[in-house]
Design a protein around this motif. Structure first.
Motif, mmCIF file in Angstrom:
data_model
loop_
_atom_site.group_PDB
_atom_site.id
_atom_site.type_symbol
_atom_site.label_atom_id
_atom_site.label_comp_id
_atom_site.label_asym_id
_atom_site.label_seq_id
_atom_site.Cartn_x
_atom_site.Cartn_y
_atom_site.Cartn_z
ATOM 1 N N HIS A 192 3.104 7.700 -16.318
ATOM 2 C CA HIS A 192 1.865 7.028 -15.911
ATOM 3 C C HIS A 192 2.098 5.884 -14.937
ATOM 4 N N ASP A 193 3.329 5.366 -14.874
ATOM 5 C CA ASP A 193 3.621 4.235 -13.983
ATOM 6 C C ASP A 193 4.999 4.417 -13.353
ATOM 7 N N PRO A 194 5.148 5.363 -12.425
ATOM 8 C CA PRO A 194 6.454 5.589 -11.816
ATOM 9 C C PRO A 194 7.003 4.363 -11.097
ATOM 10 N N GLY A 195 6.119 3.483 -10.632
ATOM 11 C CA GLY A 195 6.574 2.290 -9.938
ATOM 12 C C GLY A 195 7.395 1.361 -10.805
ATOM 13 N N SER A 196 7.281 1.479 -12.123
ATOM 14 C CA SER A 196 8.038 0.617 -13.032
ATOM 15 C C SER A 196 9.430 1.158 -13.324
ATOM 16 N N LEU A 197 9.722 2.381 -12.873
ATOM 17 C CA LEU A 197 11.016 3.009 -13.151
ATOM 18 C C LEU A 197 12.053 2.589 -12.118
ATOM 19 N N SER A 198 13.285 2.971 -12.356
ATOM 20 C CA SER A 198 14.384 2.624 -11.447
ATOM 21 C C SER A 198 14.095 3.129 -10.039
ATOM 22 N N ALA A 199 14.314 2.278 -9.050
ATOM 23 C CA ALA A 199 14.050 2.648 -7.660
ATOM 24 C C ALA A 199 14.874 3.861 -7.247
ATOM 25 N N ARG A 200 16.131 3.929 -7.674
ATOM 26 C CA ARG A 200 16.989 5.072 -7.328
ATOM 27 C C ARG A 200 16.417 6.366 -7.911
ATOM 28 N N PHE A 201 16.013 6.312 -9.161
ATOM 29 C CA PHE A 201 15.459 7.482 -9.850
ATOM 30 C C PHE A 201 14.198 7.982 -9.146
ATOM 31 N N VAL A 202 13.286 7.090 -8.810
ATOM 32 C CA VAL A 202 12.011 7.495 -8.214
ATOM 33 C C VAL A 202 12.198 7.947 -6.777
ATOM 34 N N ARG A 241 11.661 11.994 -2.405
ATOM 35 C CA ARG A 241 12.175 12.740 -1.252
ATOM 36 C C ARG A 241 12.134 14.245 -1.502
ATOM 37 N N ARG A 242 12.406 14.661 -2.720
ATOM 38 C CA ARG A 242 12.409 16.098 -2.994
ATOM 39 C C ARG A 242 11.001 16.631 -3.222
ATOM 40 N N ALA A 243 10.129 15.861 -3.859
ATOM 41 C CA ALA A 243 8.767 16.330 -4.112
ATOM 42 C C ALA A 243 7.939 16.396 -2.849
ATOM 43 N N GLU A 298 0.824 -1.208 0.000
ATOM 44 C CA GLU A 298 0.000 0.000 0.000
ATOM 45 C C GLU A 298 0.862 1.264 0.000
ATOM 46 N N GLY A 299 1.869 1.307 0.862
ATOM 47 C CA GLY A 299 2.745 2.468 0.908
ATOM 48 C C GLY A 299 3.528 2.651 -0.376
ATOM 49 N N ALA A 300 3.966 1.552 -0.970
ATOM 50 C CA ALA A 300 4.724 1.620 -2.217
ATOM 51 C C ALA A 300 3.866 2.174 -3.339
ATOM 52 N N ARG A 301 2.624 1.700 -3.421
ATOM 53 C CA ARG A 301 1.732 2.155 -4.479
ATOM 54 C C ARG A 301 1.391 3.645 -4.315
ATOM 55 N N ALA A 302 1.090 4.066 -3.091
ATOM 56 C CA ALA A 302 0.760 5.473 -2.845
ATOM 57 C C ALA A 302 1.948 6.379 -3.169
ATOM 58 N N ALA A 303 3.140 5.968 -2.768
ATOM 59 C CA ALA A 303 4.326 6.771 -3.038
ATOM 60 C C ALA A 303 4.594 6.878 -4.531
ATOM 61 N N ALA A 304 4.430 5.770 -5.257
ATOM 62 C CA ALA A 304 4.654 5.784 -6.702
ATOM 63 C C ALA A 304 3.680 6.725 -7.391
ATOM 64 N N HIS A 305 2.420 6.695 -6.961
ATOM 65 C CA HIS A 305 1.438 7.581 -7.574
ATOM 66 C C HIS A 305 1.719 9.042 -7.231
ATOM 67 N N VAL A 347 4.584 10.481 -6.657
ATOM 68 C CA VAL A 347 5.781 11.007 -7.310
ATOM 69 C C VAL A 347 5.566 11.243 -8.799
ATOM 70 N N ALA A 348 4.395 10.903 -9.316
ATOM 71 C CA ALA A 348 4.096 11.226 -10.715
ATOM 72 C C ALA A 348 4.173 12.721 -10.961
ATOM 73 N N VAL A 349 3.987 13.527 -9.911
ATOM 74 C CA VAL A 349 4.071 14.981 -10.068
ATOM 75 C C VAL A 349 5.474 15.432 -10.442
ATOM 76 N N ALA A 350 6.476 14.629 -10.153
ATOM 77 C CA ALA A 350 7.864 14.983 -10.467
ATOM 78 C C ALA A 350 8.448 14.117 -11.575
ATOM 79 N N THR A 351 7.615 13.253 -12.176
ATOM 80 C CA THR A 351 8.089 12.403 -13.271
ATOM 81 C C THR A 351 7.226 12.517 -14.521
#
Length: 425
Positions: A146-156, A161-163, A130-137, A139-143
């Motif tokens: 449509h699917d930030p969860g599929s991107l590199s963990a380091r990148f996201v 943290r900054r957003a 649940e926390g992973a999904r909410a965080a991925a959604h 962070v779309a504001v900074a990426t």
């Protein structure tokens, strides 16, 4: 004095032109449109909206650079009460706080997230699904993906943290499209910053030619010497005839909406059940819309098989939650799709170092937000522009050196890459 040509008059091109002129170069800037700004251009008319998404984060090196040159101008602070009205859609309802598991992720250092693993897999192992999904959604504001969860963990994780940093670093879509938090933004948005940058370039002696499209580096109008290509990656690929100039970006629906004013409207709506963000920018800067009107701007990333209508439908569902009476208050509305114009995204196994290189050889340098430079969104444009100029002006003209097409003298690339100290640039 050395000569340098810049192709493209957006944020990256103006940064390159100013920094080169400050170093003593004779600079000519070519812009194909009749105005400067690129994606930072502001629409004419009563509603001051940008033509594309971009963002300034005050924690980045470009913020210091702009401040040192007095290019940001007057700031419009967020009213204290307005700044508290952040609402998050989670489990179908609007809430004031994110899931606790998502907050736990903010404590994880970005450098500890793996490069070669996707964010959803890594974050689920850290705090649960649940926390992973909410965080991925979120962070779309900074990426703008449509699917930030599929991107590199380091990148996201770096962008999360900054957003989500408090106080926030981001200046929103009046300056771009990102988190507003309680950071003040320049009055008038992007256009005011671009106008000041253009004025500084002019005062430094930069020759600015608008309606000057460059289709080939052999154009007789180009000066001898290095060339900085500050266009989109698609345009650079055609201009340089280099099919390798490719990198993934986002695809997002931009929604602009003017409502008749009413007290009590939320400041920001973030969709943790999906990827979407709506922000009321007139809460900070009343100059963005006529009196009695509120300007809302939103972004809703869409997948390869989705349409603009799909993004607009998601925007309407989020508006129904946060602005229940919005349909009866609409004074103006506009929507568009930004495709491949929202900065680079790094997939598992890749970092910014794997993107198209800045130095292309023969005195040609590539800058923009999809090239091999660090940073978040427009920081990549800035960092690459500073680096390109440092490389270009450290080269020397010598007999027998590499020759840029159309140049009258050979050009030798510098043997050592001088990655500059961007904090003191």
């Amino acid at each position: 004095m050395p000569r340098l040509t810049v192709i493209g008059g957006g944020f990256a091109g103006l940064t390159a032109a100013i920094s080169a002129a400050e170093a003593g170069a004779r600079v000519t800037l070519h812009e194909s449109h009749h105005t400067l700004g690129g994606r930072a251009r502001t629409a004419e008319g009563p509603y001051k909206t940008n033509e594309g998404p971009h963002a300034l984060y005050s924690g980045g090196p470009h913020w210091t650079w702009l401040k040192q040159r007095d290019l940001i101008g007057p700031l419009a602070p967020v009213p204290p009460l307005e700044g508290t009205r952040l609402r998050l859609r989670h489990r179908g309802a609007l809430r004031r706080t994110p899931p606790f598991a998502m907050l736990k992720l903010l404590r994880r250092k970005a450098e500890l997230a793996p490069v070669d693993q996707d964010f959803t897999t890594w974050a689920t192992g850290q705090v649960g699904e649940e926390g992973a999904r909410a965080a991925a959604h979120y962070v779309a504001v900074a990426t703008f993906h449509h699917d930030p969860g599929s991107l590199s963990a380091r990148f996201v994780q770096e962008r999360l943290r900054r957003a989500a940093k408090m106080p926030s670093e981001a200046l929103p879509r009046a300056l771009g499209l990102a988190r507003a938090g309680d950071t003040p933004l320049p009055v008038g948005g992007w256009a005011s910053v671009i106008d000041r940058m253009a004025a500084r370039a002019w005062n430094l002696g930069v020759r600015v030619e608008t309606l000057a499209r460059v289709d080939s580096l052999t154009d007789t109008g180009l000066s001898a010497g290095p060339v900085v290509v500050a266009t989109s990656l698609d345009s650079a690929r055609r201009l340089l005839d280099d099919g390798s100039l490719r990198w993934d970006s986002g695809r997002t629906v931009l929604v602009d909406l003017a409502l008749r004013s009413r007290k009590g409207d939320p400041f920001v709506l973030s969709d943790l059940d999906g990827t979407g963000w709506i922000e009321r920018f007139t809460a900070q800067d009343r100059t963005l819309a006529p009196a009695g009107r509120q300007l809302l701007q939103g972004q809703f990333p869409i997948g390869p098989d989705e349409t603009k209508a799909d993004g607009e439908a998601r925007a309407e569902r989020l508006l129904d939650l946060g602005f229940p009476d919005w349909r009866g208050r609409v004074a103006w509305r506009r929507a568009s799709v930004a495709n491949g114009r929202t900065g680079a995204v790094d997939h598992p196994g890749t970092t910014w170092r794997d993107r198209p290189a800045i130095a292309r050889g023969d005195g040609v340098y590539l800058v923009g937000d999809q090239v091999a430079a660090p940073g978040l969104l427009s920081e990549v444009s800035f960092n690459s522009a500073i680096e390109a100029v440092a490389l270009a002006l450290s080269g020397r003209l010598r007999e027998g050196g590499a020759r840029r097409p159309g140049a009258t003298e050979p050009w030798v690339e510098p043997s050592v890459k001088p990655w500059v100290d961007l904090k003191s640039a």
